[in-house]
Design a protein around this motif. Structure first.
Motif, PDB file in Angstrom:
ATOM      1  N   SER C  70       0.833  -1.211   0.000  1.00 49.91           N
ATOM      2  CA  SER C  70       0.000   0.000   0.000  1.00 49.91           C
ATOM      3  C   SER C  70       0.866   1.258   0.000  1.00 49.91           C
ATOM      4  CB  SER C  70      -0.871  -0.021   1.262  1.00 49.91           C
ATOM      5  OG  SER C  70      -1.471   1.221   1.518  1.00 49.91           O
ATOM      6  N   ARG C  79      -6.252   4.385   1.708  1.00 53.02           N
ATOM      7  CA  ARG C  79      -7.333   4.705   0.772  1.00 53.02           C
ATOM      8  C   ARG C  79      -7.261   6.121   0.232  1.00 53.02           C
ATOM      9  NH1 ARG C  79     -12.379   1.414   3.555  1.00 53.02           N
ATOM     10  NH2 ARG C  79     -11.804  -0.601   2.674  1.00 53.02           N
ATOM     11  N   GLY C 118      -6.012  -0.685  -2.037  1.00 51.96           N
ATOM     12  CA  GLY C 118      -6.709   0.604  -1.908  1.00 51.96           C
ATOM     13  C   GLY C 118      -6.415   1.624  -2.998  1.00 51.96           C
TER      14      GLY C 118
END
Lengths: 258, 258, 258, 258
Positions: C70, C79, C118
């Motif tokens: 991520s 996110r 994400g």
């Protein structure tokens, strides 16, 4: 106890311990039962978004707001002892309390108290030096916001030594040792699971200023505020049992700061 | 320009951008030459220990103190654009500004301004929405602490739209585009290396309210504060050159907030 | 479809997205229904303790393990879009995948794939440049561990351009646009709440290699793995409905890597 | 000492302790003088970008690479003791070592050793339990990568107890106590400032397997690797003085792992 004495007690709970996407089981309904809350300040939990949301909940529920500073340890939830230089710790506490105080003030709330979190709380309870560091941070921040801490601990002694306002805290749902310390969570009987037993302990602390220890002794214990843990498996039942007891006993539930 | 106009200017610099063991080249001597500083609040740089130390340096040097909030990105030094929900960004700014304001207040300093840092500064300079988010955070914090930002940017427009106090900032050591934006650091001529050339640019901005762009055009530019970058390779020489120019031109150096 | 074709499908789910004290609703029971999992690597979720525990659960359930790297953004759960220099992003992916791969190897598990998380997943789905950065990281790490990503996205194109192994992923519980992208979570109908409707979508994707879009069109969609979201409010019902459908349709559930 | 004994020694230095924009004074020239380096893994210093850059420098200089894991404490540079549960610490070490090992492997480097950092190093030097936790992490990771640690410490004992490979380390630029521990940095004479005195101490450790303590006693000290601190104010002079001594004494400088 003087039978004419008007009894009252503050019920506090740690709140705002979510982080980002992570929510704790923390029921907003808790706010309906407590008179004070201790809001995490971003070091063990509680990012700015969570802090703001929790402040608004506290305001809506008319619950007094305290800051809940911690060692800087999100991964360990502030529950791991860290050996930190005294002047560094002082700056960290000032930072956290100032951040929450400013955000609280922005919605019309004045901080009612400061209560250290987790390993910092436990470490300060046994360390006069660490307790004085915490108090110095509060003195420098000004406004004389009281320190809330374990009744009869080094925190209370340190506060007394410099004349700083102190709120004696006792626990509804934790067993005590003969020395007036909390039985470690590693002990199977550390937590009082039964809501009625917790309410009984609160009653004894308020009425007789005594608590029965795990070993069976009865010791003196003064308290102006009772802490209930938000992550107790039956938290709402505990709060209701305490409420019922207070009503029956005609003990008024209100923040110490009224 | 009216020849009788009394000229004065604020010189600001970002300070307190160290972290833990990490020190930037930041010379404490810089404080001798500036009238305002912008102190990092822990999100791109500046832990509580660094913040406290920097506040004390600012106080000793009698330099005005602004908060320097950022996106939450220590690894990227707040220089990476992050797409953050408006209400979340507002809470983050409140948190940072409140933390610094409270620590400043503890040593008798009132915040003089708030200046966004890095990617947040650049993003807000082109985004009315993000500028309004920043201003809403300041409005909620109260005290009407002015926003400092790029002259003629979306920050200035947003502040004007809601009547929020704004300090127009221009840069001593950076080239401008014809549109009044800073030439990107990726351009070889983005930074004015020569101290005298930087002093000349400051002189033009103050005296004629104009600046010569990289492309050679002359554009209008109003400024109440001049930013000098603490990490300029010849930072003290730049500050001295500006000082000499100000003395020669009888322009008073003082914080806008006097 | 050739009626003699032997049908099989991989069912994957993001796992190990807890952090410190914070647990997501993630039911360990999910492991009983899936054939692959994507384990967070510490940048958006998943500290080392959580990673190790999740690896052991995957091993016990004989579920294939992928890394789930991520952007570095714990507070935003990965996110939020972050603009990161390509070479920096490459190093970050190598770090995360290497950490998980080494921990997995320590309990006898070889990584079966890597799936971005994400905002990184969504950004790469539309950016050939970012997709190539991710693939370069995997090429440098060696072992040719396949990339898992959105079917018919820039990730698939980039993998094809350099001949890197790619696993086409489709979603059981999300609606598609006419362009084959996921309907944004901000849309009220983005998520398929009904377990049977999710199972139907999976059936159509496997049997007819098509999916019905939110707008009502039918578009082609190839998939070797189906993602089910662990935080779907009826996650176990969705998994059971898919299981029943697969049994009825004689479609074998197994990891693509068998 | 047998006069025919062929003498050789490894010289190691902690490297890669930058973070994001923050660079330590660390001179890349150090790589020209050392035979091993210990690279930070992101918990006390060293983000993925720094790690990759440092690995490439080590490769260019043909210097052996060790992992340098730490407590998770960027703000405290891993120099603050943290009380961490044994199984958690084990996972943290696995994560860090695996991340560096995988990144190293991606450029053709095999880890030569693992050396704990800062407070973890000092704590393990006095704790058999913590030393065993570290060794268990390495055993689980496989490959039998040796542990490097303080000669004659609990780390050495723990390694001996389970037959794990151990590299005895001594220090060029630090004074010893009569008990063979390093004099605390809080003592004014903790660091040997004079480059020639440091070279003399190295000579004594190699030739006579003895060191003179701060109190004036001579104690036995075995060492396969000598650590020089990269942040010593005269680091390059210390390295040169050691080099000259080694040449004069015909002691070969090479990694223990040759």
């Amino acid at each position: 106890m003087n039978s004419n004495e008007k009894l009252e007690i503050d019920i506090n709970c740690d709140m705002g311990e979510a982080f980002g996407r992570y929510q704790l089981a923390e029921d907003p309904a808790i706010f309906n039962y407590i008179t004070s809350c201790n809001i995490a300040c971003g070091f063990h939990a509680g990012d700015p978004v969570v802090m703001e949301r929790t402040l608004l909940l506290a305001k809506d529920a008319d619950v007094a707001v305290g800051a809940h500073p911690s060692y800087p340890d999100l991964q360990g939830f502030g529950r791991r002892y860290m050996k930190i230089k005294s002047s560094d710790l002082k700056s960290m506490i000032k930072y956290q309390v100032a951040a929450l105080a400013g955000m609280a003030s922005s919605i019309g709330i004045n901080l009612s108290h400061v209560k250290p979190h987790g390993a910092l709380y436990n470490s300060a309870a046994d360390s006069l030096a660490e307790s004085h560091t915490i108090i110095e941070a509060l003195v420098e921040l000004g406004n004389n916001v009281p320190l809330m801490g374990l009744s009869c601990s080094a925190m209370e002694t340190a506060a007394a030594e410099v004349g700083y306002p102190f709120i004696r805290e006792a626990f509804a749902d934790r067993r005590y040792t003969d020395l007036g310390r909390l039985v470690s969570r590693s002990h199977p009987d550390a937590v009082i699971e039964d809501p009625n037993a917790a309410a009984d302990q609160v009653f004894n602390i308020i009425k007789s200023k005594r608590v029965r220890t795990l070993e069976g002794k009865t010791i003196a214990l003064l308290a102006q505020s009772i802490c209930v843990h938000g992550d107790h498996p039956k938290i709402l039942d505990v709060l209701k049992a305490i409420d019922d007891m207070l009503t029956l006993q005609k003990i008024k539930k209100q923040t110490w700061a009224h």
